[in-house]
Design an enzyme around this catalytic site. Structure first.
Site, short mmCIF file in Angstrom:
data_model
loop_
_atom_site.label_atom_id
_atom_site.label_comp_id
_atom_site.label_asym_id
_atom_site.label_seq_id
_atom_site.Cartn_x
_atom_site.Cartn_y
_atom_site.Cartn_z
CG HIS A 1 -2.23 -0.72 1.16
ND1 HIS A 1 -3.25 -0.94 0.76
CD2 HIS A 1 -2.60 -2.38 1.35
CE1 HIS A 1 -3.95 -1.44 0.79
NE2 HIS A 1 -3.64 -2.68 0.81
CG ASP B 1 0.05 9.40 0.20
OD1 ASP B 1 0.43 8.44 1.03
OD2 ASP B 1 -0.29 9.65 0.89
P1 ADQ Z 1 -2.65 6.35 4.31
O1 ADQ Z 1 -1.50 6.52 4.58
O2 ADQ Z 1 -3.87 6.34 6.39
O3 ADQ Z 1 -2.58 4.46 3.87
P2 ADQ Z 1 -4.97 7.40 2.61
O4 ADQ Z 1 -4.88 6.86 1.67
O5 ADQ Z 1 -4.80 9.14 2.86
O6 ADQ Z 1 -3.53 7.58 3.41
O7 ADQ Z 1 -5.74 7.00 4.16
C1 ADQ Z 1 -6.14 7.65 4.70
C2 ADQ Z 1 -8.23 7.24 5.02
O8 ADQ Z 1 -8.61 7.44 6.94
C3 ADQ Z 1 -8.73 8.23 4.08
O9 ADQ Z 1 -9.67 6.86 4.08
C4 ADQ Z 1 -9.74 9.17 5.05
O10 ADQ Z 1 -10.57 9.70 5.09
C5 ADQ Z 1 -9.49 8.42 6.85
N1 ADQ Z 1 -8.84 9.96 7.76
C6 ADQ Z 1 -7.45 10.83 7.15
N2 ADQ Z 1 -7.96 11.48 8.60
C7 ADQ Z 1 -9.09 11.61 8.89
C8 ADQ Z 1 -10.14 12.15 9.89
N3 ADQ Z 1 -9.34 13.51 10.40
N4 ADQ Z 1 -10.28 11.42 10.48
C9 ADQ Z 1 -11.57 10.32 9.62
N5 ADQ Z 1 -10.70 10.03 8.52
C10 ADQ Z 1 -9.73 9.78 8.29
C11 ADQ Z 1 -1.37 4.17 3.21
C12 ADQ Z 1 -1.08 4.77 2.08
C13 ADQ Z 1 -1.83 5.01 0.99
C14 ADQ Z 1 -3.04 4.49 0.36
C15 ADQ Z 1 -3.92 4.09 1.02
C16 ADQ Z 1 -4.61 2.76 0.53
O11 ADQ Z 1 0.38 5.44 2.86
O12 ADQ Z 1 -0.99 6.15 0.76
O13 ADQ Z 1 -3.85 5.11 -0.07
O14 ADQ Z 1 -2.50 3.02 2.36
O15 ADQ Z 1 -3.50 1.87 -0.20
#
Ligand code: ADQ
Length: 467
Positions: free
Chosen positions: A157, A365
């Site tokens: 991921h 990312d």
């Molecule tokens: P993450 O690094 O956690 O995931 P991201 O892809 O942005 O990053 O996903 C975060 C999730 O958490 C999103 O669904 C978002 O809505 C939720 N989230 C973030 N902040 C929040 C908040 N304050 N309140 C509620 N929800 C919140 C890892 C990798 C990414 C990749 C994903 C999936 O680092 O690059 O996209 O896995 O493969």
């Protein structure tokens, strides 16, 4: 359909009560687990004095989960240690933040071995096994050593680092060689896949076919690009639910006619939060006429608080946000609203919808789902604009966003000004193109694509749908 066993560090069981509040990944994996009568195996998130391997089985919303507790030393060395203090920074190109300690490697190996021993009795002859993420790279090899001959896939991921960075990991060779226990390995982008191929070509002298099939010492591994999507149609609906509408209205009211720029991230140094604040500060200092008509809402709940670099980034953001507000705030305007807590999925969708600009600035990312969620939540008649870092995996699929280099405060400030001034027709056409892409390549598209590689014997992509 063959039974699927999903393995990930943490298990996020679907819940019947909160079905509207689950992320796309949980929904997608739950759909295939339900349909295949499968099992989701991993760490419960709980601590126990000594590892027992006792599995806690639960069934929730039709999905069976099997979780184990870990002992404190495991959590310290495997989770906080090798996964989050060694691999996470290294794979996000931050070698100087990576800590290389043999104790971490030992803990990582130990937990992967324990997972393999505990999971082994659950695997039956025809099962497909799908392992997720950097916490569990060697799990496939541990299973093979125990006689598992099933098809096993691995999905990363996060980014895969360039070869020159990868070799700074003391046990890099062992780690990458262990990946040849898998049949398929999936990456979000061509970039991450190419970096992996560079490594196996140069360091291991592996043979690579055009379709990504790699042969090394008699083992065959297929590397595929399979970018994760969101449940775009469902997310767009979430943004119109009662909670979302209430939140959207509240945000409009509290904005008092000012345009909102929004950022939502886990508090993590890979997300470029300092750079984002500096870019916004540049907007405030160079465009006075615009600046008092906007504010930035940054939502960043703390994560991995046991790791020192995370404590440091938190402290530095506290001080930077204080400096910006100290310098620019007036009696009736707070230019930067910085909030350290999480919000429910529907509340977040309402916040996105109220924003004029979504500002997503990771320095690196794997994908970045916030960028996709921001787009899906917009009002088609009056959509906000996505400003997105080139260095997020999502940028490869979202060329209609305003793309920026987050290391440049000037580029961020220019992009914000461009987004805030963008005419409605251009906002609509960019949004439509982005939304079409999200609907076409959504989370089920990702899942079905990976499953087709994991089980090529079926001949065609399975067509699992969200319940
Ligand atoms: P993450 O690094 O956690 O995931 P991201 O892809 O942005 O990053 O996903 C975060 C999730 O958490 C999103 O669904 C978002 O809505 C939720 N989230 C973030 N902040 C929040 C908040 N304050 N309140 C509620 N929800 C919140 C890892 C990798 C990414 C990749 C994903 C999936 O680092 O690059 O996209 O896995 O493969």
């Amino acid at each position: 359909m063959k039974r699927l066993i999903v393995v990930s560090n943490r298990v996020q069981p679907p819940s019947e009560e909160a079905s509207g509040n689950q992320g796309g990944l949980t929904l997608a994996l739950s759909a295939v687990l339900r349909e295949s009568n499968g099992i989701w195996f991993g760490w419960s998130g709980e601590e126990t004095e000594t590892y027992t391997g006792n599995i806690n089985f639960q069934k929730s919303a039709g999905v069976t989960t099997a979780t184990v507790d870990l002992e404190p030393q495991d959590i310290h060395e495997y989770y906080d240690g090798f996964a989050n203090r060694t691999l996470w920074p290294l794979f996000h190109y931050r070698v100087s933040l990576a800590e290389f300690e043999r104790g971490f490697v030992d803990g990582y190996e130990r937990v992967n071995t324990r997972f393999a021993d505990t999971l082994l009795p659950l695997i039956t002859e025809d099962d497909l096994v799908w392992v997720h993420d950097y916490h569990l790279v060697p799990l496939g090899q541990r299973l093979r050593e125990r006689g598992v001959t099933n098809r096993i896939g691995f999905f990363l991921h996060i980014p895969w680092p360039p070869m020159r960075l990868m070799v700074s990991l003391p046990n890099h060779q062992e780690l990458v060689e262990s990946m040849f226990a898998y049949d398929v390995v999936g990456f979000h982008t061509e970039d991450w896949k190419e970096s992996f191929l560079d490594y196996v070509r140069a360091q291991m002298d592996a043979q690579i076919d055009e379709d990504g099939t790699i042969v090394w010492q008699g083992r065959t591994l297929k590397a595929v690009v399979c970018p994760i999507g969101i449940d775009a149609a469902a997310y767009a609906e979430t943004a119109t639910t009662k909670t979302a509408r209430t939140m959207c209205r509240q945000m409009h009211e509290s904005a008092a006619g000012r345009g909102m720029i929004v950022g939502v991230d886990r508090l993590d140094y890979s997300k470029g939060l300092q750079e984002r604040f500096l870019g916004y500060e540049r907007l405030l200092s160079t465009r006075e006429s615009m600046s008092e008509n906007v504010f930035l809402l940054q939502i960043a709940p703390p994560s991995r608080e046991g790791v020192q670099t995370y404590q440091e980034i938190r402290a530095s953001l506290d001080s930077l946000s204080g400096r910006i507000n100290g310098e620019f705030a007036t009696v009736d305007w707070v230019p930067l609203r910085y909030v350290n807590k999480g919000y429910s999925r529907d509340a977040l969708a309402g916040i996105y919808r109220a924003a004029r600009v979504g500002l997503v600035t990771p320095l690196r990312d794997g994908m970045n789902l916030v960028a996709k969620e921001f787009v899906a939540a917009q009002d088609p008649e009056d959509p906000g604009v996505l400003v997105l870092s080139h260095f997020a995996g999502a940028a490869a699929q979202m060329p209609e966003a305003v793309l920026i280099n987050p290391y440049s405060p000037e580029e961020i400030a220019d992009a914000l000004a461009q987004a805030l001034d963008m005419p409605l027709a251009e906002r609509k056409s960019r949004w439509q193109a982005l939304m079409d892409g999200l609907l076409r390549e959504d989370v089920m598209w990702w899942l079905n694509r990976f499953m087709a590689e994991l089980d090529p014997a079926t001949g065609a992509e399975p067509e699992i749908e969200l319940a």
